[in-house]
Write an enzyme that holds these catalytic residues in place. Structure first.
Site, PDB file in Angstrom:
ATOM      1  N   ALA A 121     -23.317  29.894-124.091  1.00  0.00           N
ATOM      2  CA  ALA A 121     -22.242  30.746-123.575  1.00  0.00           C
ATOM      3  C   ALA A 121     -22.684  32.174-123.336  1.00  0.00           C
ATOM      4  CB  ALA A 121     -21.060  30.718-124.547  1.00  0.00           C
ATOM      5  N   ASN A 189     -23.547  31.688-132.793  1.00  0.00           N
ATOM      6  CA  ASN A 189     -24.594  31.042-132.009  1.00  0.00           C
ATOM      7  C   ASN A 189     -25.114  31.921-130.874  1.00  0.00           C
ATOM      8  OD1 ASN A 189     -24.633  28.659-133.529  1.00  0.00           O
ATOM      9  ND2 ASN A 189     -22.973  27.774-132.353  1.00  0.00           N
ATOM     10  N   HIS A 219     -18.806  38.598-123.666  1.00  0.00           N
ATOM     11  CA  HIS A 219     -20.038  38.993-124.350  1.00  0.00           C
ATOM     12  C   HIS A 219     -20.812  39.951-123.447  1.00  0.00           C
ATOM     13  CE1 HIS A 219     -19.234  35.834-127.212  1.00  0.00           C
ATOM     14  NE2 HIS A 219     -19.321  34.903-126.276  1.00  0.00           N
TER      15      HIS A 219
END
Length: 267
Positions: A121, A189, A219
């Site tokens: 991601a 992660n 992010h």
């Protein structure tokens, strides 16, 4: 062209998305086995080709050359160790679990196995790994999530942080990915993947924000190195599992394609 037998560990949203692509056909790749909790009660799935064997985590490596890890982090070692001892490839999505099992990198080295961490991601891992060939001065990752996306994080409970009435963006953590390992297991992660690509889990800086103005997880990664200064941002669209972005499964499929494809783009 090389050909590989592929196994999938775990059959949730990501595992099923990867299985669907393999079932539809990827050149040089054949889905041969899926590890689930109870192989005798295999989950329903609309296979268009030959259905794979259903097996246990411990036996999965016997059926394939490459294993895609989509299982809970709690069983990471149980799955990973036999795969790497057999000298096979392990595609890891629970990269945060590597922090508690760093010796498995030595196991892979000793037995000529390989741990592959797809982008998942996050974005820009190829640029960060390239910068790491020189000198990276700093890597900062800033994660912003709707408050509901952080509920259940042990760090909130341990520090008596209540996000029920948050009305504006609030910084709730600033430290390293290693420091965040136990406090934010569901958010770790991507941060660990960034740290492994660059300057490690102790020198990378991670900020986690609760932001009620957002509907998606965001992010942002900022890197300063001797070769380049760059920043990158991604807003993830959820998959069938709201905690997982659609692009996570797609990154696994892209990584598998690179194993056999005649053209490979990106570092």
């Amino acid at each position: 062209m090389n050909s590989y037998r592929v196994g999938i560990a775990g059959f949730g949203a990501i595992g099923q998305a990867v299985a669907q692509s393999l079932d539809a056909g990827l050149p040089g790749l054949t889905l041969t086995a899926v590890a689930v909790r109870d192989p005798k009660a295999a989950p329903d799935f609309a296979w268009t080709g030959q259905a794979p064997a259903f097996t246990t985590l411990d036996a999965l490596h016997e059926h394939c050359d490459v294993v895609v890890e989509c299982a809970p982090a709690a069983v990471f070692r149980q799955l990973a160790q036999p795969v790497l001892r057999a000298g096979k490839k392990l595609v890891v999505l629970s990269s945060g679990a590597l922090l508690a099992n760093e010796d498995l990198i030595d196991v892979a080295r000793e037995h000529r196995g390989q741990i592959l961490v797809p982008s998942g991601a996050i974005l820009g891992l190829d640029a960060i790994t390239a910068a790491a060939e020189g000198v990276i001065h700093s890597v900062t990752m800033i994660t912003r999530k709707p408050p509901r996306g952080l509920l259940g994080a042990p760090y909130l409970t341990d520090n008596n942080i209540n996000l029920d009435n948050v009305t504006e963006p609030r910084l709730i953590f600033r430290g390293s990915p290693r420091e965040a390992a136990t406090g934010f297991p569901a958010n770790l992660n991507v941060a660990v993947s960034v740290s492994l690509a660059g300057i490690g889990p102790d020198r990378t800086t991670l900020e986690i924000w609760a932001d009620p103005t957002l509907e998606r997880n965001v992010h942002r990664v900022e890197v300063v190195s001797d070769a380049a200064t760059f920043s990158m941002e991604i807003q993830n669209i959820p998959s069938a599992n709201p905690k997982t972005g659609r692009i996570t499964a797609q990154s696994v499929i892209a990584a598998l394609r690179k194993l056999t494809g005649p053209l490979r783009v990106g570092t």
